[in-house]
Design a protein around this motif. Structure first.
Motif, PDB file in Angstrom:
ATOM      1  N   SER A  71       0.892  -1.305   0.067  1.00  0.00           N
ATOM      2  CA  SER A  71      -0.129   0.075  -0.056  1.00  0.00           C
ATOM      3  C   SER A  71       0.850   1.047  -0.091  1.00  0.00           C
ATOM      4  CB  SER A  71      -0.850   0.023   1.138  1.00  0.00           C
ATOM      5  OG  SER A  71      -0.166   0.520   2.356  1.00  0.00           O
ATOM      6  N   SER A  72       0.237   2.444  -0.273  1.00  0.00           N
ATOM      7  CA  SER A  72       0.793   3.586  -0.198  1.00  0.00           C
ATOM      8  C   SER A  72       1.399   4.199   0.961  1.00  0.00           C
ATOM      9  CB  SER A  72      -0.135   4.694  -1.083  1.00  0.00           C
ATOM     10  OG  SER A  72      -1.266   4.823  -0.176  1.00  0.00           O
ATOM     11  N   THR A 133      -4.122   1.032  -5.120  1.00  0.00           N
ATOM     12  CA  THR A 133      -2.790   1.772  -5.221  1.00  0.00           C
ATOM     13  C   THR A 133      -2.287   2.299  -6.293  1.00  0.00           C
ATOM     14  OG1 THR A 133      -2.409   0.248  -3.216  1.00  0.00           O
ATOM     15  CG2 THR A 133      -0.405   1.395  -4.038  1.00  0.00           C
ATOM     16  N   ALA A 136      -3.820   5.105  -7.945  1.00  0.00           N
ATOM     17  CA  ALA A 136      -3.648   6.408  -7.201  1.00  0.00           C
ATOM     18  C   ALA A 136      -2.217   6.867  -7.587  1.00  0.00           C
ATOM     19  CB  ALA A 136      -3.554   6.220  -5.834  1.00  0.00           C
ATOM     20  N   ALA A 137      -1.312   5.795  -7.802  1.00  0.00           N
ATOM     21  CA  ALA A 137       0.215   6.389  -8.189  1.00  0.00           C
ATOM     22  C   ALA A 137       0.295   6.715  -9.344  1.00  0.00           C
ATOM     23  CB  ALA A 137       0.881   5.177  -7.893  1.00  0.00           C
ATOM     24  N   LYS A 140      -1.065  10.319  -9.447  1.00  0.00           N
ATOM     25  CA  LYS A 140       0.161  11.299  -8.844  1.00  0.00           C
ATOM     26  C   LYS A 140       1.046  11.425  -9.694  1.00  0.00           C
ATOM     27  CE  LYS A 140       1.874  11.548  -3.982  1.00  0.00           C
ATOM     28  NZ  LYS A 140       2.376  10.489  -2.925  1.00  0.00           N
ATOM     29  N   ASP A 176      -5.664  -0.347   1.139  1.00  0.00           N
ATOM     30  CA  ASP A 176      -5.203   1.341   1.039  1.00  0.00           C
ATOM     31  C   ASP A 176      -6.020   2.289   1.139  1.00  0.00           C
ATOM     32  OD1 ASP A 176      -3.317   3.233   0.357  1.00  0.00           O
ATOM     33  OD2 ASP A 176      -2.344   2.129  -1.283  1.00  0.00           O
ATOM     34  N   GLU A 178      -5.948   5.359   1.852  1.00  0.00           N
ATOM     35  CA  GLU A 178      -5.414   6.793   1.413  1.00  0.00           C
ATOM     36  C   GLU A 178      -5.428   6.698  -0.054  1.00  0.00           C
ATOM     37  OE1 GLU A 178      -4.130   4.860   3.832  1.00  0.00           O
ATOM     38  OE2 GLU A 178      -4.314   6.416   5.708  1.00  0.00           O
ATOM     39  N   ALA A 179      -4.927   5.504  -0.624  1.00  0.00           N
ATOM     40  CA  ALA A 179      -5.091   5.557  -2.220  1.00  0.00           C
ATOM     41  C   ALA A 179      -6.457   5.549  -2.729  1.00  0.00           C
ATOM     42  CB  ALA A 179      -4.269   4.430  -2.602  1.00  0.00           C
ATOM     43  N   GLU A 182      -7.762   9.133  -2.300  1.00  0.00           N
ATOM     44  CA  GLU A 182      -7.292   9.866  -3.637  1.00  0.00           C
ATOM     45  C   GLU A 182      -8.160   9.641  -5.026  1.00  0.00           C
ATOM     46  OE1 GLU A 182      -3.059   9.974  -4.172  1.00  0.00           O
ATOM     47  OE2 GLU A 182      -2.930  10.137  -1.983  1.00  0.00           O
TER      48      GLU A 182
END
Ligand code: BDR
Ligand code: CA
Length: 319
Positions: A71-72, A133, A136-137, A140, A176, A178-179, A182
């Motif tokens: 995970s992030s 994850t 989201a990456a 970003k 995850d 948080e991901a 986002e």
């Protein structure tokens, strides 16, 4: 009309394997790649399962990309015991498949998302059925892609029913939060196919017997791995009377959104405290005009399950 281009982002367990079969069989889309994630098993296991399943199903041309391995917000990942109970240690119910002849692509899953978003733009459908994850990456790394991607239809979350990990948390979001937050708060056009609808679409051993009776390799293997999942559901969710078709429902809704009724709601994922991992309306954006996010609350069960059985039975009859 040009066909949709679909990318699956899978933690290739049993219902993810069913999602691969649905995506290959659905005439409305071309499966242009699979990005793999950790979740039901480690990412390398998800990669190997995806390669092996694609080859068995007669589609060795679909490229497989490795996604992130944890995970992030963590440095490593270990599989939850409940995931092993539901999907087996190898992710596919301890069913052995022939090792695929080919390897994972050298490009990362995150870069493949970015490249495909620029290439296919509004034609691109992304269907994540594991943690968020990788997506989201990608956002970003290249924020522009949120305005390019056609639609994201994800399996995850729970709005009107309890979670399956905690009282409020579904497994994919739980990996995850948080991901996921986002992704939910981004400007991506997104539909959440959560437990609200996926626990209404069920399969039993009467259905898998039809695949076994085909006397083909894929019919036999898919019947075996799905029976393992049905047996696990008897332990974890005996009230359902079958196994939940979580991940294939997300694929089906990506190509045919009329299978579900949705509500438009600006959503968030709680990342703190007792409600960490909950998918819910974002009180700070509740009155915003632009509502990019939809949550499915009703599903045409009969139409989905009969289409699912027809598509998969036809595919397994050939291989
Ligand atoms: C989801 O979690 C995973 O274990 C399944 O493959 C599915 O994507 C269900 O909560
Ligand atoms: Ca999954």
């Amino acid at each position: 009309m040009a066909k949709y281009k679909m990318i699956l982002d899978l933690d290739t367990g049993i219902d993810d394997a069913l999602a691969i079969a649905y995506a290959l069989a659905a005439p409305e889309c071309d499966l242009i790649g699979i990005v793999c994630s950790y979740g039901n098993l480690l990412v390398d296991g998800a990669v190997q399962n995806s390669l092996n399943l694609l080859e068995m199903l007669g589609h060795p041309e679909v490229p497989v990309f490795r996604g992130l391995s944890h995970s992030s917000t963590t440095d490593s990942f270990s599989v939850m015991p409940v995931s092993q109970l539901i999907h087996g240690k190898n992710g596919i119910g301890e069913v052995e498949l022939k090792q695929a002849d080919r390897q994972v692509e050298s490009m990362s899953g995150v870069d493949f998302f970015i490249e495909a978003a620029h290439k296919y733009q509004g034609q691109l459908l992304i269907v994540p059925t594991g943690p968020l994850t990788n997506l989201a990456a990608a956002i970003k790394k290249d924020p522009e892609i949120v305005d390019l991607i056609g639609h994201v239809t994800l399996m995850g979350g729970a709005l009107t029913v309890p979670g399956n990990v905690t009282a409020v948390t579904e497994a994919n979001i739980n990996q995850d939060p948080e991901a996921a937050d986002e992704v939910f708060r981004s400007k991506l056009p997104l539909t959440m196919i959560g437990l609200d609808v996926t626990t209404r679409t069920l399969l039993t051993k009467q259905d898998t017997k039809k695949w076994r009776d085909l006397n083909t390799l894929s019919g036999q293997k898919y019947a075996d791995l799905t029976d393992y999942y049905i047996d696990a559901y008897k332990v974890t969710s005996p009230h359902l009377g079958g196994c939940a078709l979580h991940d294939p429902l997300a694929v089906a809704c990506a190509v045919d959104p009329s299978l579900v009724q949705t509500i438009y709601l600006n959503m968030k994922v709680d990342t703190e405290g007792a409600f960490r991992g909950r998918t819910i309306g974002d009180e700070t954006r509740i009155n915003d005009e632009a509502r990019q996010t939809q949550a499915a609350v009703n599903v045409d069960v009969d139409r989905f399950v009969s289409t699912f059985m027809r598509y998969l039975t036809d595919l397994f009859a050939k291989h």
